[in-house]
Design a protein around this motif. Structure first.
Motif, PDB file in Angstrom:
ATOM      1  N   ALA A 150      47.272 -53.279 -12.127  1.00  0.00           N
ATOM      2  CA  ALA A 150      46.200 -54.185 -12.284  1.00  0.00           C
ATOM      3  C   ALA A 150      45.875 -54.380 -13.783  1.00  0.00           C
ATOM      4  N   GLU A 151      46.042 -53.556 -14.698  1.00  0.00           N
ATOM      5  CA  GLU A 151      45.857 -53.806 -16.190  1.00  0.00           C
ATOM      6  C   GLU A 151      46.485 -55.299 -16.539  1.00  0.00           C
ATOM      7  N   TYR A 152      47.612 -55.609 -16.078  1.00  0.00           N
ATOM      8  CA  TYR A 152      48.339 -56.597 -16.502  1.00  0.00           C
ATOM      9  C   TYR A 152      48.168 -57.921 -15.575  1.00  0.00           C
ATOM     10  N   PHE A 153      48.253 -57.608 -14.345  1.00  0.00           N
ATOM     11  CA  PHE A 153      48.079 -58.779 -13.198  1.00  0.00           C
ATOM     12  C   PHE A 153      46.836 -59.276 -13.258  1.00  0.00           C
ATOM     13  N   THR A 154      45.643 -58.697 -13.524  1.00  0.00           N
ATOM     14  CA  THR A 154      44.314 -58.968 -13.034  1.00  0.00           C
ATOM     15  C   THR A 154      43.923 -60.109 -14.292  1.00  0.00           C
ATOM     16  N   ARG A 155      44.754 -60.132 -15.267  1.00  0.00           N
ATOM     17  CA  ARG A 155      44.570 -61.059 -16.416  1.00  0.00           C
ATOM     18  C   ARG A 155      44.969 -62.446 -15.980  1.00  0.00           C
ATOM     19  N   LEU A 156      45.928 -62.454 -15.018  1.00  0.00           N
ATOM     20  CA  LEU A 156      46.710 -63.501 -14.523  1.00  0.00           C
ATOM     21  C   LEU A 156      45.853 -64.188 -13.070  1.00  0.00           C
ATOM     22  N   LEU A 157      44.750 -63.769 -12.836  1.00  0.00           N
ATOM     23  CA  LEU A 157      43.870 -64.200 -11.997  1.00  0.00           C
ATOM     24  C   LEU A 157      42.530 -64.736 -12.596  1.00  0.00           C
ATOM     25  N   PRO A 158      41.803 -65.685 -11.917  1.00  0.00           N
ATOM     26  CA  PRO A 158      40.438 -66.223 -12.558  1.00  0.00           C
ATOM     27  C   PRO A 158      39.659 -64.827 -12.809  1.00  0.00           C
ATOM     28  N   GLN A 159      39.013 -64.724 -13.895  1.00  0.00           N
ATOM     29  CA  GLN A 159      38.197 -63.622 -14.193  1.00  0.00           C
ATOM     30  C   GLN A 159      36.798 -64.150 -14.034  1.00  0.00           C
ATOM     31  N   PRO A 160      35.950 -63.564 -13.208  1.00  0.00           N
ATOM     32  CA  PRO A 160      34.495 -64.070 -12.991  1.00  0.00           C
ATOM     33  C   PRO A 160      33.657 -63.661 -14.045  1.00  0.00           C
ATOM     34  N   VAL A 161      32.848 -64.630 -14.628  1.00  0.00           N
ATOM     35  CA  VAL A 161      31.643 -64.531 -15.445  1.00  0.00           C
ATOM     36  C   VAL A 161      30.484 -64.736 -14.808  1.00  0.00           C
ATOM     37  N   ALA A 162      29.978 -65.590 -14.068  1.00  0.00           N
ATOM     38  CA  ALA A 162      28.733 -65.959 -13.325  1.00  0.00           C
ATOM     39  C   ALA A 162      29.026 -66.945 -12.260  1.00  0.00           C
ATOM     40  N   ARG A 163      28.016 -66.835 -11.269  1.00  0.00           N
ATOM     41  CA  ARG A 163      27.868 -67.751 -10.260  1.00  0.00           C
ATOM     42  C   ARG A 163      26.553 -68.211 -10.078  1.00  0.00           C
ATOM     43  N   GLY A 164      26.408 -69.486  -9.702  1.00  0.00           N
ATOM     44  CA  GLY A 164      25.077 -69.705  -9.324  1.00  0.00           C
ATOM     45  C   GLY A 164      25.102 -71.431  -8.975  1.00  0.00           C
ATOM     46  N   THR A 165      24.248 -72.259  -9.189  1.00  0.00           N
ATOM     47  CA  THR A 165      24.179 -73.657  -9.022  1.00  0.00           C
ATOM     48  C   THR A 165      24.014 -74.353 -10.390  1.00  0.00           C
ATOM     49  N   VAL A 166      24.492 -75.656 -10.363  1.00  0.00           N
ATOM     50  CA  VAL A 166      24.383 -76.737 -11.126  1.00  0.00           C
ATOM     51  C   VAL A 166      23.731 -77.914 -10.518  1.00  0.00           C
ATOM     52  N   LYS A 167      22.882 -78.670 -11.352  1.00  0.00           N
ATOM     53  CA  LYS A 167      22.302 -79.834 -10.854  1.00  0.00           C
ATOM     54  C   LYS A 167      23.082 -81.044 -11.324  1.00  0.00           C
ATOM     55  N   ASP A 168      23.471 -81.811 -10.292  1.00  0.00           N
ATOM     56  CA  ASP A 168      24.345 -83.088 -10.563  1.00  0.00           C
ATOM     57  C   ASP A 168      23.167 -84.069 -11.262  1.00  0.00           C
ATOM     58  N   PRO A 169      23.742 -85.340 -11.747  1.00  0.00           N
ATOM     59  CA  PRO A 169      22.993 -86.402 -12.422  1.00  0.00           C
ATOM     60  C   PRO A 169      21.473 -86.791 -11.410  1.00  0.00           C
ATOM     61  N   GLU A 170      21.893 -86.552 -10.240  1.00  0.00           N
ATOM     62  CA  GLU A 170      20.695 -86.802  -9.293  1.00  0.00           C
ATOM     63  C   GLU A 170      19.784 -85.734  -8.862  1.00  0.00           C
ATOM     64  N   GLY A 171      19.945 -84.347  -9.486  1.00  0.00           N
ATOM     65  CA  GLY A 171      19.153 -83.437  -9.434  1.00  0.00           C
ATOM     66  C   GLY A 171      19.563 -82.687  -8.182  1.00  0.00           C
ATOM     67  N   VAL A 172      20.631 -82.781  -7.418  1.00  0.00           N
ATOM     68  CA  VAL A 172      21.158 -82.056  -6.279  1.00  0.00           C
ATOM     69  C   VAL A 172      21.801 -80.588  -6.750  1.00  0.00           C
ATOM     70  N   ALA A 173      21.167 -79.496  -6.469  1.00  0.00           N
ATOM     71  CA  ALA A 173      21.893 -78.376  -6.849  1.00  0.00           C
ATOM     72  C   ALA A 173      23.319 -77.989  -6.023  1.00  0.00           C
ATOM     73  N   ARG A 174      24.593 -77.921  -6.524  1.00  0.00           N
ATOM     74  CA  ARG A 174      25.725 -77.559  -6.234  1.00  0.00           C
ATOM     75  C   ARG A 174      26.200 -76.309  -6.514  1.00  0.00           C
ATOM     76  N   ALA A 175      26.810 -75.509  -5.736  1.00  0.00           N
ATOM     77  CA  ALA A 175      27.489 -74.230  -6.108  1.00  0.00           C
ATOM     78  C   ALA A 175      28.358 -74.239  -7.320  1.00  0.00           C
ATOM     79  N   ALA A 176      28.474 -73.311  -8.143  1.00  0.00           N
ATOM     80  CA  ALA A 176      29.171 -73.492  -9.414  1.00  0.00           C
ATOM     81  C   ALA A 176      29.529 -72.006  -9.474  1.00  0.00           C
ATOM     82  N   LEU A 177      30.907 -71.997 -10.164  1.00  0.00           N
ATOM     83  CA  LEU A 177      31.393 -70.612 -10.612  1.00  0.00           C
ATOM     84  C   LEU A 177      31.877 -70.637 -12.058  1.00  0.00           C
ATOM     85  N   VAL A 178      31.578 -69.706 -12.695  1.00  0.00           N
ATOM     86  CA  VAL A 178      32.291 -69.631 -14.109  1.00  0.00           C
ATOM     87  C   VAL A 178      33.164 -68.608 -14.457  1.00  0.00           C
ATOM     88  N   TYR A 179      34.366 -68.958 -14.865  1.00  0.00           N
ATOM     89  CA  TYR A 179      35.565 -68.280 -15.145  1.00  0.00           C
ATOM     90  C   TYR A 179      35.649 -68.116 -16.590  1.00  0.00           C
TER      91      TYR A 179
END
Length: 342
Positions: free
Chosen positions: A127-156
């Motif tokens: 795990a110490e090695y291979f978990t670095r080769l997977l996306p590492q989660p930072v945060a999740r939530g929503t972002v607003k597109d230019p029309e103001g619609v909230a869309r699901a978003a993930l940060v890695y």
């Protein structure tokens, strides 16, 4: 004898001992003038202005109360857009931002994030090695597109060097990569799948756009985890990639079968056959691919994914090593280049 420690009233820096009781000292850091008794005789310097904002012309988004500057698009998947971004603060970091295009896909992104959080906590061997080769989660939530619609978003977290997918590799090498390069890609993918399976998960979508390569270090990352599931509770795929029909097995595509470690290994073989210039639907590869590798690819294509048999990715990796030894002799480093790398 009275000792007095003088500090600058402007910035708090230590001042040197005065040469005389009535001497005047000048702070080396902020320029304030101070008497030997510690009284300021020159106004304290004004608070320095904040640093100018980074790239003020670039768009900004906020996820989970943290603002990010978008630096550019990394890719476009079947249901999501992926961007390179940086935290919009003085102490910053580079991140990968994944945003769902369709509102109904928010559950897929939530599932992906939960799977990756669980994998980052696993105690499975390596795990110490291979978990670095997977996306590492930072945060999740929503972002607003230019029309103001909230869309699901993930940060890695951004992992330097892993910016090309196998789909990108096929574009650069339309007739197929050097088979020696395909060997290390295949072996790295199988090692990572072996770890994932021992951690109790199947990926379910081992497709060319989900395999990222590091050309210089001969490394590989596995992304695109919205189809992943626990081995002890396998379910039919909730989403498939219409543009990669030939990489799935009929039962999985029709919703009557479930992804298994065997199907992960077989889809991996189909991806390698494809990047060699071959056909993922049949497992056939061009004639310049050495026979030991070509035969192994066909065997993995026909016997692993739909059989339901127990398949161990580590064992298959040893078969790849044996076939490569027969085809090319002892292992050696073969430089592999892609745009942006020397």
């Amino acid at each position: 004898m009275e000792l007095q420690l003088l500090k600058c009233p402007g910035c708090g820096a230590k001042l040197p001992p005065p040469s005389s009781p009535n001497g005047i000292l000048t702070c080396d850091y902020c320029g304030a003038m101070v008497s030997a008794k510690g009284a300021a005789i020159w106004p304290k310097p004004a608070r320095p202005a904040d640093d100018p904002p980074f790239a003020p012309d670039r768009p900004r988004v906020t996820v989970a109360n943290t603002r990010y500057v978008l630096l550019g698009r990394l890719g476009r998947g079947d249901g999501s857009d992926v961007f390179l971004a940086r935290r919009d603060s003085r102490i910053t970091e580079l991140v990968v931002l994944k945003v769902a295009r369709a509102l109904v896909d928010k559950d897929l992104l939530a599932h992906e994030y939960e799977v990756l959080e669980d994998l980052q906590r696993t105690k499975a061997q390596g795990a110490e090695y291979f978990t670095r080769l997977l996306p590492q989660p930072v945060a999740r939530g929503t972002v607003k597109d230019p029309e103001g619609v909230a869309r699901a978003a993930l940060v890695y977290r951004w992992t330097s060097g892993f910016q090309h997918t196998l789909a990108d590799v096929r574009e650069v090498y339309p007739d197929g990569v050097d088979p020696r390069a395909a060997v290390w890609m295949w072996k790295r993918a199988l090692e990572l799948l072996g770890f994932v399976h021992r951690a109790g998960y199947v990926h379910g979508a081992v497709l060319p756009p989900h395999l990222l390569v590091h050309p210089r270090d001969h490394g590989l990352m596995l992304i695109g985890w919205s189809s992943a599931g626990k081995i002890r509770n396998l379910m039919p795929l909730v989403a498939t990639s219409a543009s990669h029909r030939d990489f799935y097995f009929d039962a999985m595509w029709d919703g009557g079968g479930v992804p298994t470690p065997a199907s992960d290994v077989a889809m991996c073989a189909r991806s390698i056959a494809w990047v060699l210039g071959g056909d993922p639907a049949t497992g056939s590869v061009p004639s310049h691919v050495p026979a030991p590798l070509a035969e192994l690819l066909r065997a993995q294509h026909t016997s692993s994914g739909g059989s339901g048999l127990e398949v161990d990715a580590w064992s298959v990796k040893e078969l790849v090593s044996t076939a490569a030894q027969e085809a090319f002799g002892p292992p050696s480093y073969v430089p592999f280049t892609l745009p942006g790398w020397r």
